[in-house]
Structures are given as structure tokens and as C-alpha cells.
Design a protein around this motif. Structure first.
Motif, PDB file in Angstrom:
ATOM      1  N   ASP A 197      28.874  28.413 -13.570  1.00 22.69           N
ATOM      2  CA  ASP A 197      28.304  27.239 -14.473  1.00 22.69           C
ATOM      3  C   ASP A 197      29.327  26.629 -15.460  1.00 22.69           C
ATOM      4  N   GLU A 247      17.382  25.608 -16.739  1.00 22.45           N
ATOM      5  CA  GLU A 247      17.425  24.885 -15.436  1.00 22.45           C
ATOM      6  C   GLU A 247      16.180  24.169 -15.198  1.00 22.45           C
ATOM      7  N   SER A 285      14.537  22.342 -11.722  1.00 25.40           N
ATOM      8  CA  SER A 285      14.807  22.155 -10.348  1.00 25.40           C
ATOM      9  C   SER A 285      16.308  22.451  -9.863  1.00 25.40           C
ATOM     10  N   SER A 286      16.903  23.661 -10.352  1.00 24.23           N
ATOM     11  CA  SER A 286      18.022  24.210 -10.060  1.00 24.23           C
ATOM     12  C   SER A 286      19.451  23.604 -10.834  1.00 24.23           C
ATOM     13  N   ARG A 287      19.052  22.424 -11.687  1.00 27.28           N
ATOM     14  CA  ARG A 287      20.137  21.825 -12.240  1.00 27.28           C
ATOM     15  C   ARG A 287      20.192  22.276 -13.513  1.00 27.28           C
TER      16      ARG A 287
END
Length: 159
Positions: free
Chosen positions: A12, A59, A61-63
Motif C-alpha cells: 500500500d 478501500e 471497490s478495492s481502491r
């Protein structure tokens, strides 16, 4: 859109460093102003995780769109650091969700209070801390900025 909060991973690093820089630029903070610094980012494992604190990311949507760290001050108190929400994802309760998660994690780790600071020109952050029961303990001038220091006593977890 739901925020999923999880522990920081080494992968990250670039994402959270970019998030930090975007968020500070949004409120007019720049490198060299006496408040802005980012030298702790490559050392999250050492400065937050390995010494009894934690670092969380949020996060959608995985962002990664939010983050925040807990850095032990002493055995009783942890500092909330690096609480950031990407400007495109602000005003959706993500800052409150991150702050609540950090406070809950501090209790799990055995801390009795949290403290932190923000600048006077970060009105949304000041309001967030106030809504969460933090109280201002002092102010100082750093460069041309007023830094506001706050703290909150934590209720122990119910067993």
C-alpha cells in the motif's frame, strides 16, 4: 459505496503516500511549511506496527481512499496520525468510520486515551474530532499555521 477497513500492507505504500500528498495539497499544506512531512511513510512497519500501534486503510471497490495510523506515545496514550480521506470520497462518513476504527483499535491495544493534531484551516477535521468527543488541549504556531492539539479519553471495551 461501502468503506472496507483493513490493516496496512507494505504494498500500500505508494498509494498511501500519494493519498497523503493529495489531501495535504487540498488544504494548502506544502513540503517545507514546518507542518508537512512524509518521512514516516517508508517506516510504517517500524513506527506504527512493530511498536504496539497500528495503521489502517479504507478501500472502496478495492481502491485505497482513506487511511489512518495509531502511534504509541506511552503505555496509556496513542497518537492518531495520518487520518486522510481522498477529496473525491469526502463528505460520505469515511473520515468518521476511520476515526471510529482507530479509536476502537486503540482500546483493543490497551490504550486509555488518544491524541492528535490538525491545523486550524482544516475545518472538516476539526469538526470531525469535535463530533467524536475530542477536546482541544492546546494550540501552537508552526510557520504561518495554527496547529490545534486534541485528545479523547477512551472507554474500555465491554467484556
Amino acid at each position: 459505496m461501502n468503506l472496507r477497513i483493513r490493516r496496512y500492507r507494505w504494498s500500500d505504500l505508494d498509494t498511501i503516500l500519494a493519498l497523503h500528498q493529495i489531501c495535504l495539497a487540498e488544504v494548502g499544506l506544502v513540503p517545507g511549511d514546518g507542518v508537512y512531512y512524509d518521512d514516516d511513510f517508508p517506516r510504517i512497519q517500524e513506527l506504527y506496527l512493530a511498536c504496539g500501534g497500528d495503521f489502517l486503510v479504507g478501500e472502496v471497490s478495492s481502491r485505497v481512499v482513506a487511511m489512518g495510523g495509531l502511534k504509541p506515545v506511552d503505555t496509556q496514550t496513542a497518537e492518531v496520525c495520518r487520518l486522510r480521506v481522498h477529496p473525491h470520497h469526502q463528505r460520505r462518513g469515511f473520515g468518521a468510520a476511520m476515526l471510529s476504527a482507530l479509536e476502537a483499535r486503540a482500546v483493543e491495544l490497551g490504550f486509555h486515551s488518544v491524541r492528535g493534531d490538525t491545523t486550524l484551516n482544516q475545518g472538516a477535521a476539526l469538526a470531525l474530532y469535535e463530533r467524536h468527543g475530542w477536546r482541544e488541549i492546546s494550540r501552537s504556531q508552526v510557520g504561518g499555521l495554527t496547529v490545534v492539539y486534541g485528545e479523547k479519553r477512551l472507554a474500555p471495551a465491554a467484556h
